[in-house]
Enzyme design. Structure first.
Site, PDB file in Angstrom:
ATOM      1  N   HIS A 103       0.885  -1.170   0.000  1.00  0.00           N
ATOM      2  CA  HIS A 103       0.000   0.000   0.000  1.00  0.00           C
ATOM      3  C   HIS A 103       0.920   1.216   0.000  1.00  0.00           C
ATOM      4  O   HIS A 103       1.986   1.188   0.630  1.00  0.00           O
ATOM      5  CB  HIS A 103      -0.832   0.114   1.274  1.00  0.00           C
ATOM      6  CG  HIS A 103      -1.750  -1.028   1.573  1.00  0.00           C
ATOM      7  ND1 HIS A 103      -1.334  -2.168   2.203  1.00  0.00           N
ATOM      8  CD2 HIS A 103      -3.083  -1.163   1.369  1.00  0.00           C
ATOM      9  CE1 HIS A 103      -2.371  -2.975   2.361  1.00  0.00           C
ATOM     10  NE2 HIS A 103      -3.440  -2.396   1.856  1.00  0.00           N
ATOM     11  N   ASP A 106       2.361   1.917   3.346  1.00  0.00           N
ATOM     12  CA  ASP A 106       3.319   0.954   3.928  1.00  0.00           C
ATOM     13  C   ASP A 106       4.734   1.395   3.597  1.00  0.00           C
ATOM     14  O   ASP A 106       5.657   1.216   4.383  1.00  0.00           O
ATOM     15  CB  ASP A 106       3.187  -0.456   3.320  1.00  0.00           C
ATOM     16  CG  ASP A 106       1.783  -0.994   3.343  1.00  0.00           C
ATOM     17  OD1 ASP A 106       1.014  -0.574   4.216  1.00  0.00           O
ATOM     18  OD2 ASP A 106       1.472  -1.838   2.478  1.00  0.00           O
ATOM     19  N   GLU A 234     -10.664  -7.088  -4.500  1.00  0.00           N
ATOM     20  CA  GLU A 234     -10.513  -8.132  -3.485  1.00  0.00           C
ATOM     21  C   GLU A 234     -11.759  -8.166  -2.606  1.00  0.00           C
ATOM     22  O   GLU A 234     -12.001  -7.261  -1.816  1.00  0.00           O
ATOM     23  CB  GLU A 234      -9.266  -7.829  -2.644  1.00  0.00           C
ATOM     24  CG  GLU A 234      -9.024  -8.861  -1.569  1.00  0.00           C
ATOM     25  CD  GLU A 234      -7.775  -8.543  -0.748  1.00  0.00           C
ATOM     26  OE1 GLU A 234      -6.789  -7.999  -1.303  1.00  0.00           O
ATOM     27  OE2 GLU A 234      -7.797  -8.827   0.453  1.00  0.00           O
ATOM     28  N   ASP A 309     -10.946 -12.221  10.814  1.00  0.00           N
ATOM     29  CA  ASP A 309      -9.906 -12.068   9.807  1.00  0.00           C
ATOM     30  C   ASP A 309      -8.551 -12.104  10.521  1.00  0.00           C
ATOM     31  O   ASP A 309      -7.955 -11.077  10.800  1.00  0.00           O
ATOM     32  CB  ASP A 309     -10.102 -10.729   9.092  1.00  0.00           C
ATOM     33  CG  ASP A 309      -9.209 -10.598   7.880  1.00  0.00           C
ATOM     34  OD1 ASP A 309      -8.774 -11.631   7.351  1.00  0.00           O
ATOM     35  OD2 ASP A 309      -8.943  -9.455   7.468  1.00  0.00           O
ATOM     36  N   ASP A 341      -0.556 -12.508   2.475  1.00  0.00           N
ATOM     37  CA  ASP A 341      -1.238 -11.513   3.286  1.00  0.00           C
ATOM     38  C   ASP A 341      -1.503 -12.172   4.644  1.00  0.00           C
ATOM     39  O   ASP A 341      -2.635 -12.543   4.980  1.00  0.00           O
ATOM     40  CB  ASP A 341      -2.539 -11.080   2.597  1.00  0.00           C
ATOM     41  CG  ASP A 341      -3.125  -9.842   3.248  1.00  0.00           C
ATOM     42  OD1 ASP A 341      -2.612  -9.449   4.310  1.00  0.00           O
ATOM     43  OD2 ASP A 341      -4.090  -9.287   2.714  1.00  0.00           O
TER      44      ASP A 341
HETATM   45  C1  XLS Z   1      -7.517  -6.543   4.502  1.00  0.00           C
HETATM   46  C2  XLS Z   1      -7.073  -6.777   3.130  1.00  0.00           C
HETATM   47  C3  XLS Z   1      -5.978  -5.860   2.619  1.00  0.00           C
HETATM   48  C4  XLS Z   1      -5.847  -5.941   1.130  1.00  0.00           C
HETATM   49  C5  XLS Z   1      -5.080  -4.838   0.520  1.00  0.00           C
HETATM   50  O1  XLS Z   1      -8.285  -7.308   5.075  1.00  0.00           O
HETATM   51  O2  XLS Z   1      -6.702  -8.128   3.031  1.00  0.00           O
HETATM   52  O3  XLS Z   1      -4.778  -6.118   3.259  1.00  0.00           O
HETATM   53  O4  XLS Z   1      -5.275  -7.154   0.730  1.00  0.00           O
HETATM   54  O5  XLS Z   1      -5.599  -3.597   0.821  1.00  0.00           O
HETATM   55 CA    CA Z   2      -7.371 -10.626   5.732  1.00  0.00          CA
HETATM   56 CA    CA Z   3      -5.792  -9.265   1.407  1.00  0.00          CA
END
Ligand code: XLS
Ligand code: CA
Ligand code: CA
Length: 438
Positions: A103, A106, A234, A309, A341
């Site tokens: 990002h 980051d 996503e 999550d 991730d």
């Molecule tokens: C958060 C998401 C994030 C995306 C990118 O839950 O997984 O990290 O992959 O913004």
């Molecule tokens: Ca996640």
């Molecule tokens: Ca992700």
């Protein structure tokens, strides 16, 4: 270039085979090993997630981070960002991880103004470009963090306040330029706060129209500056919002078609987001693959006991096998890859733990790839699945599929056929075939 070593005492991780007792070696991931016509390196295109591996020290709502970063070298955030970049490339180099994802925030800190934030990112992108040149490590995807800053509390592209939408655009524009400059193969939109917490203060139709419009504009801008990569959405059903618009793969596919985005966008499927939506990881992959829209994968694993999550490193072999069956059957990821991730548990505090976690993830998927390939070549499961539908090969079945049978003809066939014999689905047999191939 700095000469500081951020992970001292850890050498390049190499493949030593399943019998090794060295926990800093690969047991299954051998990057040059060929499976189904491609090397493991080509199959996976593994990526490091900058936000977890380089930025997440383990804080949770109940306490601060537990890990000390050797790249936290100064009170000046730009100095830290540069050290962090060096550390990231040292880590990936030692791991043999060929890609990374980031990002904007980051990599470079947000400044006091839009201009300062942009300048910060540009400076870091320049340096990241040099690092990529030196090491051959490439950018899998870039993205903009449109969820941390308080201004985005009611969403970014879907915010009820137009002024916030303009800030989101400023950020995405710069992040897209950065991704393009670094040769990024994809650009991701995760709609972190694109959703709502309370329906009675929300005009859902307006918000979705705004999101569609915003993505069309971002796509057009990306193409204008010469970005040829894939745009990815996503899905995630909740967290941080109570309800998020990109709920799951099926919802996103409908959205992309409604707003004319289907030719430029594909999906980035995260395992933990699949399970949050009450689907399996393989289900979400299959929905995308069947639509020709499987773009990339965020490889992790959700803690099954609480369903949040939790972004664990993926060590669930069974889940990985199911995923790899879909990936192999769909012909692979092309421009996508497997991005970790995933974050260390808060009490994993040894510097080597970051290596061990990535090794475990890469070994899990390498082993899953070999098992999935074996299951696909043996064909026992796939033949069974195909035969389950063999009655559609009859003349009438074909006429039904091709649309040349009318509904009353279809109904009349029932009496002609009489009561069908029961056909077993054989789930336990299939599960035991998988178990015995592990
Ligand atoms: C958060 C998401 C994030 C995306 C990118 O839950 O997984 O990290 O992959 O913004
Ligand atoms: Ca996640
Ligand atoms: Ca992700």
């Amino acid at each position: 270039m700095s000469n500081t070593e951020y992970f001292p005492g850890i050498e390049k991780i190499i493949y030593e085979g399943a019998s090794t007792e060295n926990h800093l070696a690969f047991r299954y991931y051998d990057e040059n090993f060929v499976v189904a016509g491609k090397t493991m390196k080509e199959h996976f295109r593994f990526a490091m997630a900058y936000w977890h591996s380089m930025c997440n020290a383990g804080s949770d709502p109940f306490g601060p981070g537990t890990r000390k970063f050797t790249w936290d070298v100064s009170a000046d955030p730009m100095k830290n960002a540069k050290a962090k970049l060096d550390a990231a490339f040292e880590f990936m180099g030692k791991m043999g991880i060929p890609y990374y994802c980031f990002h904007d925030r980051d990599m470079a800190p947000e400044g006091e103004s839009i201009a300062e934030s942009e300048a910060n990112l540009k400076e870091l992108v320049e340096l990241a470009g040099e690092k990529q040149q030196e090491t051959g490590i490439q950018l899998l995807w870039g993205t903009a963090n449109l969820f941390s800053h308080p201004r985005y509390m009611n969403g970014a592209a879907t915010n009820p306040d137009f002024q916030v939408v303009t800030h989101a655009a400023a950020q995405v524009k710069t992040a897209l330029e950065a991704t393009h400059k670094l040769g990024g193969q994809n650009y991701v939109f995760w709609g972190g706060r694109e959703g709502y917490g309370f329906l009675l203060n929300t005009d859902m139709k307006k918000e979705l129209d705004h999101m569609g419009r915003f993505l069309q504009m971002a796509r057009d801008y990306g193409r204008e500056i010469g970005f040829e990569g894939t745009f990815l959405i996503e899905p995630k059903p909740m967290e941080p919002m109570l309800h998020q618009y990109d709920f799951d793969a099926a919802a996103v596919l409908g959205f992309l078609h409604k707003y004319g985005l289907e030719n430029d966008f594909k999906l980035n499927i995260e395992a933990n987001h699949a399970t949050l939506a009450n689907h399996s990881f393989a289900h979400e992959l299959r929905v995308c693959a069947d639509a020709g829209m499987l773009g990339s994968i965020d490889a992790n694993h959700g803690e099954s006991l609480n369903g949040w999550d939790t972004d664990n490193f993926p060590t669930n072999l069974y889940e990985a096998i199911e995923a790899m069956i879909v990936v192999l059957e769909s012909g692979g990821l092309e421009k996508g890859g497997f991005n970790f991730d995933a974050k260390l548990r808060r009490n994993s505090t040894d510097p080597e733990d970051l290596f061990i976690a990535h090794i475990a993830g890469m070994d899990t998927f390498a082993r899953a790839l070999m098992i999935a390939e074996k299951l696909l070549t043996e064909k026992r499961i796939m033949d069974f699945r195909e035969n389950r539908y063999s009655s559609f090969k009859s003349n009438e079945g074909q006429a039904f599929e091709s649309g040349s049978l009318c509904f009353d003809e279809l109904a009349n066939l029932a009496s002609e056929y009489g009561e069908p014999e029961l056909q077993s689905g054989k789930q336990e047999l299939i599960e035991s075939i998988i178990n015995s191939s592990i």
